[in-house]
Design an enzyme around this catalytic site. Structure first.
Site, mmCIF file in Angstrom:
data_model
loop_
_atom_site.group_PDB
_atom_site.id
_atom_site.type_symbol
_atom_site.label_atom_id
_atom_site.label_comp_id
_atom_site.label_asym_id
_atom_site.label_seq_id
_atom_site.Cartn_x
_atom_site.Cartn_y
_atom_site.Cartn_z
ATOM 1 N N CYS A 15 65.682 -10.812 -66.759
ATOM 2 C CA CYS A 15 64.507 -11.012 -67.599
ATOM 3 C C CYS A 15 64.804 -10.538 -69.009
ATOM 4 C CB CYS A 15 63.338 -10.218 -67.046
ATOM 5 S SG CYS A 15 62.792 -10.811 -65.466
ATOM 6 N N CYS A 28 58.938 -12.140 -64.682
ATOM 7 C CA CYS A 28 60.017 -12.932 -64.109
ATOM 8 C C CYS A 28 61.002 -12.006 -63.429
ATOM 9 C CB CYS A 28 60.721 -13.750 -65.184
ATOM 10 S SG CYS A 28 61.600 -12.766 -66.408
ATOM 11 N N CYS A 37 58.536 -13.920 -69.873
ATOM 12 C CA CYS A 37 59.457 -14.418 -68.859
ATOM 13 C C CYS A 37 60.527 -15.199 -69.617
ATOM 14 C CB CYS A 37 58.767 -15.231 -67.769
ATOM 15 S SG CYS A 37 58.068 -16.780 -68.305
#
Length: 166
Positions: A89, A82, A10
């Site tokens: 991302c 994410c 992430c």
């Protein structure tokens, strides 16, 4: 035989990917080497540590890592956790298979400490459910399949990797 390698990513490597690493390591660490990293690493969020402690998983010794630490490494699975309409991302070259499931960034949530913890718990539980589905749908070792019971005979064979035997 070497373990397959999994990298969770992430942006900050402070909450979602840390929780995913802890969950997956706890659930499947005997079969996989599990790592996490981010494109803009920050300190691991204390609420991520706290909500994982509630289910008996200790990530208090985890540290936030940059994707740069893994340059030149190969992973069997690169999993991004994410993403939302407001941010992009990271991408990591070096994966054999890629998966992405966006989860809200709990550290960006503004509210009381209790409201924040509730969101961390919700995301943790969502990650756990999704990771279990991912494992049983795409990552289950063939030799570990279908030894659950005679009733399940024929499920999850090499021709049926889409079926979940959990």
């Amino acid at each position: 035989m070497a373990k397959e390698r999994v990298l969770f990513m992430c942006i900050h490597n402070a909450a979602r990917s840390q929780m995913a690493e802890g969950l997956f390591r706890h659930l499947h660490g005997d079969d996989f080497d599990v790592f996490s990293a981010g494109s803009d690493p920050q300190e691991v969020d204390p609420l991520a540590v706290r909500c994982m402690e509630e289910i008996g998983i200790d990530i208090s010794s985890y540290r936030s890592k940059s994707l740069k630490e893994f340059e030149g490494h190969e992973f069997d699975y690169v999993i991004t956790v994410c993403g939302n309409p407001y941010n992009a991302c990271p991408f990591f070259a070096g994966g054999k298979k890629y998966f992405k499931q966006p989860f809200e960034d709990p550290s960006a949530f503004e509210g009381t400490e209790e409201e924040k913890l509730e969101l961390f718990i919700k995301i943790r539980d969502g990650l756990k459910d999704w990771l279990e589905d991912l494992y049983y749908s795409y990552m289950l070792p063939e030799e570990g399949c279908c030894d659950l019971s005679e009733e399940m005979e024929g499920c999850c064979g090499s021709n049926d990797k889409e079926f979940s035997c959990k």
